[in-house]
Design a protein around this motif. Sequence first.
Motif, PDB file in Angstrom:
ATOM      1  N   ASN A  92      38.936  39.913  44.241  1.00 32.91           N
ATOM      2  CA  ASN A  92      38.027  39.630  43.017  1.00 32.91           C
ATOM      3  C   ASN A  92      37.490  40.987  42.932  1.00 32.91           C
ATOM      4  N   PRO A  93      37.701  41.531  41.735  1.00 30.67           N
ATOM      5  CA  PRO A  93      37.037  42.911  41.409  1.00 30.67           C
ATOM      6  C   PRO A  93      35.415  42.977  41.353  1.00 30.67           C
ATOM      7  N   ALA A  94      34.901  41.812  41.114  1.00 29.87           N
ATOM      8  CA  ALA A  94      33.672  41.668  40.892  1.00 29.87           C
ATOM      9  C   ALA A  94      32.962  41.829  42.429  1.00 29.87           C
ATOM     10  N   GLU A  95      33.760  41.689  43.183  1.00 30.99           N
ATOM     11  CA  GLU A  95      33.317  41.651  44.911  1.00 30.99           C
ATOM     12  C   GLU A  95      33.645  43.029  45.714  1.00 30.99           C
ATOM     13  N   ALA A  96      34.546  43.995  44.851  1.00 27.89           N
ATOM     14  CA  ALA A  96      35.330  44.879  45.382  1.00 27.89           C
ATOM     15  C   ALA A  96      34.057  46.190  45.591  1.00 27.89           C
ATOM     16  N   LEU A  97      34.196  47.093  46.617  1.00 27.06           N
ATOM     17  CA  LEU A  97      33.489  48.136  46.942  1.00 27.06           C
ATOM     18  C   LEU A  97      33.579  48.972  45.897  1.00 27.06           C
ATOM     19  N   ALA A  98      32.574  49.791  45.682  1.00 26.45           N
ATOM     20  CA  ALA A  98      32.655  51.103  44.636  1.00 26.45           C
ATOM     21  C   ALA A  98      33.585  51.953  45.232  1.00 26.45           C
ATOM     22  N   GLY A  99      34.415  52.643  44.348  1.00 26.03           N
ATOM     23  CA  GLY A  99      35.588  53.583  45.098  1.00 26.03           C
ATOM     24  C   GLY A  99      36.603  52.822  45.237  1.00 26.03           C
ATOM     25  N   ILE A 101      40.309  50.729  44.291  1.00 24.40           N
ATOM     26  CA  ILE A 101      40.810  50.460  43.145  1.00 24.40           C
ATOM     27  C   ILE A 101      40.727  49.367  42.439  1.00 24.40           C
ATOM     28  N   ARG A 102      40.315  48.093  42.954  1.00 19.34           N
ATOM     29  CA  ARG A 102      39.921  47.050  42.249  1.00 19.34           C
ATOM     30  C   ARG A 102      38.802  47.179  41.511  1.00 19.34           C
ATOM     31  N   HIS A 103      37.853  47.878  42.267  1.00 18.41           N
ATOM     32  CA  HIS A 103      36.139  48.052  41.683  1.00 18.41           C
ATOM     33  C   HIS A 103      36.529  49.250  40.616  1.00 18.41           C
ATOM     34  N   ASP A 104      37.259  50.135  40.508  1.00 16.24           N
ATOM     35  CA  ASP A 104      37.711  50.948  39.501  1.00 16.24           C
ATOM     36  C   ASP A 104      38.121  50.836  38.267  1.00 16.24           C
ATOM     37  N   TYR A 105      39.529  49.893  38.644  1.00 19.31           N
ATOM     38  CA  TYR A 105      40.243  49.725  37.799  1.00 19.31           C
ATOM     39  C   TYR A 105      40.701  47.995  37.373  1.00 19.31           C
ATOM     40  N   ALA A 106      40.265  47.172  38.143  1.00 16.17           N
ATOM     41  CA  ALA A 106      40.670  45.774  37.832  1.00 16.17           C
ATOM     42  C   ALA A 106      39.688  45.038  36.887  1.00 16.17           C
ATOM     43  N   GLU A 107      40.128  44.015  36.001  1.00 22.14           N
ATOM     44  CA  GLU A 107      39.408  43.600  35.015  1.00 22.14           C
ATOM     45  C   GLU A 107      39.043  42.002  35.670  1.00 22.14           C
ATOM     46  N   THR A 108      39.878  41.420  36.208  1.00 24.27           N
ATOM     47  CA  THR A 108      39.494  39.959  36.439  1.00 24.27           C
ATOM     48  C   THR A 108      40.383  39.680  37.937  1.00 24.27           C
ATOM     49  N   ILE A 109      40.114  38.498  38.412  1.00 23.91           N
ATOM     50  CA  ILE A 109      41.003  38.125  39.654  1.00 23.91           C
ATOM     51  C   ILE A 109      42.312  38.043  39.533  1.00 23.91           C
ATOM     52  N   ASP A 110      42.678  37.648  38.407  1.00 15.72           N
ATOM     53  CA  ASP A 110      43.912  37.502  37.867  1.00 15.72           C
ATOM     54  C   ASP A 110      44.505  39.167  37.662  1.00 15.72           C
ATOM     55  N   ALA A 111      43.825  39.550  36.861  1.00 20.90           N
ATOM     56  CA  ALA A 111      44.416  41.011  36.438  1.00 20.90           C
ATOM     57  C   ALA A 111      43.892  41.796  37.180  1.00 20.90           C
ATOM     58  N   ASN A 112      44.296  41.837  38.712  1.00 24.85           N
ATOM     59  CA  ASN A 112      43.439  42.934  39.547  1.00 24.85           C
ATOM     60  C   ASN A 112      44.184  44.057  39.945  1.00 24.85           C
ATOM     61  N   ALA A 113      45.007  44.420  39.032  1.00 26.12           N
ATOM     62  CA  ALA A 113      45.434  45.707  39.176  1.00 26.12           C
ATOM     63  C   ALA A 113      46.542  45.900  40.379  1.00 26.12           C
TER      64      ALA A 113
END
Length: 140
Positions: A92-99, A101-113
Motif C-alpha cells: 500500500n503506497p500510503a504505508e511505503a517508506l519515503a524513497g 518506488i511505491r512511495h514515490d510513484y504509486a497512486e493506490t494499492i491497486d495501481a501500485n507501480a
Amino acid sequence: MQRTLSIIKPDAVARNLLGAICVRFEQAGLAIVAARMMHLTREQAEGFYAIHRERPFFKDLVEFMRSGPILVLILEGDEAVRKNREIMGATNPAEALAGTIRHDYAETIDANAVHGSDAPETAQQEIEFFFEQDEIFSRN
Ligand code: CMP
C-alpha cells in the motif's frame, strides 16, 4: 546470486516511469537479466495471480493488470528477492517508506507501480511463468 521477478505495472508504464524505476534496480546492484513488454490476456493475469483467487480484490487486480502493457523483468544479484522488496516499499503506497518506488510513484494499492516476488520459491515459479531458460542473460 539470486533472481527475482519484477513487473512494472500498467499505471507506471502509462506514466512513462520505466526508466525511473529501472535505474533504481540497477543502482541497488540488481542486474536486469531478462525483459519482456507485454499486454496480459485475462487468462495470463488470472494464472499469474492464481494464489489470490479467493481474495476480495482478485477481480479488480486481474482487470487492472490487463488494462495496459506491462514490463516483466528478471532481476539478479545478492539477495535479489529481499533487496527488490526493500526498494519497492510496502504494497500500500500510503504505508511505503519515503524513497521507495511505491512511495514515490504509486497512486493506490491497486495501481501500485510494481510487483515483486515475495520469496525465493515464488520467484522461481514466477520466473518460469514468463520466461524460457534461453531468454535469461545471466551476468555470472
Ligand atoms: P502485488 O505485489 O502485485 O500482489 C498482489 C496485488 O494485489 C498487490 O500487489 C496489490 O496491487 C493488489 N491488492 C489490492 N488490494 C490488496 C490487499 N488488500 N492486500 C494485498 N494486495 C492487494
